[in-house]
Write a protein that holds these residues in place. Structure first.
Motif, mmCIF file in Angstrom:
data_model
loop_
_atom_site.group_PDB
_atom_site.id
_atom_site.type_symbol
_atom_site.label_atom_id
_atom_site.label_comp_id
_atom_site.label_asym_id
_atom_site.label_seq_id
_atom_site.Cartn_x
_atom_site.Cartn_y
_atom_site.Cartn_z
ATOM 1 N N LEU A 263 -4.365 15.372 -17.114
ATOM 2 C CA LEU A 263 -4.763 13.992 -17.388
ATOM 3 C C LEU A 263 -3.968 13.002 -16.540
ATOM 4 O O LEU A 263 -4.543 12.116 -15.897
ATOM 5 N N VAL A 264 -2.653 13.153 -16.523
ATOM 6 C CA VAL A 264 -1.799 12.257 -15.741
ATOM 7 C C VAL A 264 -2.081 12.418 -14.257
ATOM 8 O O VAL A 264 -2.142 11.434 -13.511
ATOM 9 N N LEU A 265 -2.297 13.635 -13.806
ATOM 10 C CA LEU A 265 -2.581 13.898 -12.401
ATOM 11 C C LEU A 265 -3.851 13.168 -11.963
ATOM 12 O O LEU A 265 -3.841 12.412 -10.981
ATOM 13 N N ILE A 266 -4.916 13.362 -12.684
ATOM 14 C CA ILE A 266 -6.203 12.767 -12.308
ATOM 15 C C ILE A 266 -6.150 11.244 -12.383
ATOM 16 O O ILE A 266 -6.574 10.541 -11.457
ATOM 17 N N LEU A 267 -5.619 10.727 -13.484
ATOM 18 C CA LEU A 267 -5.578 9.268 -13.651
ATOM 19 C C LEU A 267 -4.659 8.587 -12.643
ATOM 20 O O LEU A 267 -4.957 7.478 -12.188
ATOM 21 N N SER A 268 -3.546 9.227 -12.287
ATOM 22 C CA SER A 268 -2.642 8.599 -11.321
ATOM 23 C C SER A 268 -3.295 8.484 -9.948
ATOM 24 O O SER A 268 -3.153 7.461 -9.271
ATOM 25 N N VAL A 269 -4.025 9.496 -9.548
ATOM 26 C CA VAL A 269 -4.711 9.457 -8.243
ATOM 27 C C VAL A 269 -5.814 8.393 -8.262
ATOM 28 O O VAL A 269 -5.949 7.600 -7.320
ATOM 29 N N ILE A 270 -6.589 8.355 -9.332
ATOM 30 C CA ILE A 270 -7.686 7.388 -9.431
ATOM 31 C C ILE A 270 -7.151 5.957 -9.461
ATOM 32 O O ILE A 270 -7.633 5.079 -8.733
ATOM 33 N N LEU B 182 3.573 10.598 -8.862
ATOM 34 C CA LEU B 182 3.250 10.885 -10.255
ATOM 35 C C LEU B 182 2.299 12.073 -10.353
ATOM 36 O O LEU B 182 2.419 12.917 -11.246
ATOM 37 N N ALA B 183 1.357 12.177 -9.415
ATOM 38 C CA ALA B 183 0.423 13.300 -9.402
ATOM 39 C C ALA B 183 1.154 14.620 -9.144
ATOM 40 O O ALA B 183 0.838 15.643 -9.766
ATOM 41 N N VAL B 184 2.119 14.619 -8.241
ATOM 42 C CA VAL B 184 2.869 15.844 -7.938
ATOM 43 C C VAL B 184 3.681 16.283 -9.156
ATOM 44 O O VAL B 184 3.686 17.470 -9.521
ATOM 45 N N VAL B 185 4.356 15.329 -9.796
ATOM 46 C CA VAL B 185 5.123 15.660 -11.005
ATOM 47 C C VAL B 185 4.183 16.207 -12.080
ATOM 48 O O VAL B 185 4.490 17.199 -12.746
ATOM 49 N N ALA B 186 3.039 15.565 -12.242
ATOM 50 C CA ALA B 186 2.066 16.014 -13.244
ATOM 51 C C ALA B 186 1.521 17.402 -12.897
ATOM 52 O O ALA B 186 1.305 18.232 -13.783
ATOM 53 N N LEU C 246 0.822 -1.205 0.000
ATOM 54 C CA LEU C 246 0.000 0.000 0.000
ATOM 55 C C LEU C 246 0.863 1.264 0.000
ATOM 56 O O LEU C 246 0.544 2.239 -0.692
ATOM 57 N N ALA C 247 1.949 1.249 0.760
ATOM 58 C CA ALA C 247 2.824 2.420 0.827
ATOM 59 C C ALA C 247 3.473 2.699 -0.528
ATOM 60 O O ALA C 247 3.547 3.857 -0.964
ATOM 61 N N VAL C 248 3.925 1.660 -1.216
ATOM 62 C CA VAL C 248 4.564 1.848 -2.519
ATOM 63 C C VAL C 248 3.548 2.330 -3.552
ATOM 64 O O VAL C 248 3.833 3.225 -4.352
ATOM 65 N N ILE C 249 2.354 1.764 -3.523
ATOM 66 C CA ILE C 249 1.303 2.201 -4.459
ATOM 67 C C ILE C 249 0.940 3.661 -4.203
ATOM 68 O O ILE C 249 0.810 4.455 -5.143
ATOM 69 N N ALA C 250 0.789 4.033 -2.939
ATOM 70 C CA ALA C 250 0.453 5.416 -2.597
ATOM 71 C C ALA C 250 1.573 6.362 -3.024
ATOM 72 O O ALA C 250 1.310 7.446 -3.575
ATOM 73 N N LEU C 251 2.817 5.965 -2.800
ATOM 74 C CA LEU C 251 3.956 6.782 -3.215
ATOM 75 C C LEU C 251 3.977 6.949 -4.729
ATOM 76 O O LEU C 251 4.231 8.045 -5.237
ATOM 77 N N LEU C 252 3.683 5.878 -5.443
ATOM 78 C CA LEU C 252 3.623 5.934 -6.904
ATOM 79 C C LEU C 252 2.544 6.912 -7.361
ATOM 80 O O LEU C 252 2.791 7.807 -8.179
#
Length: 135
Positions: A33-40, A22-26, A12-18
């Motif tokens: 698009l990348v921000l929304i999809l990465s969080v979802i 990715l959302a922060v970079v986006a 869970l920690a690795v998935i959340a970090l991913l």
């Protein structure tokens, strides 16, 4: 409240970090698009791990690879996309390992087995990351 195993917690920690990484970079690269999809995607992947739903790690792994590809073609920084791929591989691997070990019930020396797996995964991901970022 559900009690999670150590492996589930790490997964869970690795998935959340991913997802958050990715959302922060986006966000800073202005890629909505990348921000929304990465969080979802990260939220759904975490939910499947937390609730012990069917093994969908490969589906989420490929989904994040596609998302990283969109990010690369959308001019997101390559360094961060390589890091996202490494985290994606780690999340997929830990998810699969968790799924396999939970199917066995009680495993003698489970902590030792987990530590050995973490070391192997860390070495492989570290070498792969270094080789990927060398110009």
């Amino acid at each position: 409240m559900k009690t999670l195993t150590r492996l589930q917690t790490f997964t869970l920690a690795v998935i959340a970090l991913l997802g958050v990484g990715l959302a922060v970079v986006a966000f800073f690269s202005q890629s909505a698009l990348v921000l929304i999809l990465s969080v979802i995607l990260a939220a759904f992947w975490c939910a499947t791990v937390y609730f012990g739903k069917p093994n969908l790690h490969l589906v989420f792994f490929v989904s994040f690879l596609v998302l990283v590809s969109i990010g690369i073609f959308g001019s997101l920084p390559t360094f961060w996309m390589i890091l996202a791929v490494c985290l994606d591989i780690a999340a997929w691997n830990l998810g699969e390992f968790t799924h396999r070990t939970l199917g066995y019930g009680h495993i003698p020396n489970a902590r030792e087995l987990e530590n050995h797996h973490f070391k192997q995964l860390g070495i492989v991901l570290g070498i792969g990351f270094v080789l990927a970022v060398i110009p």
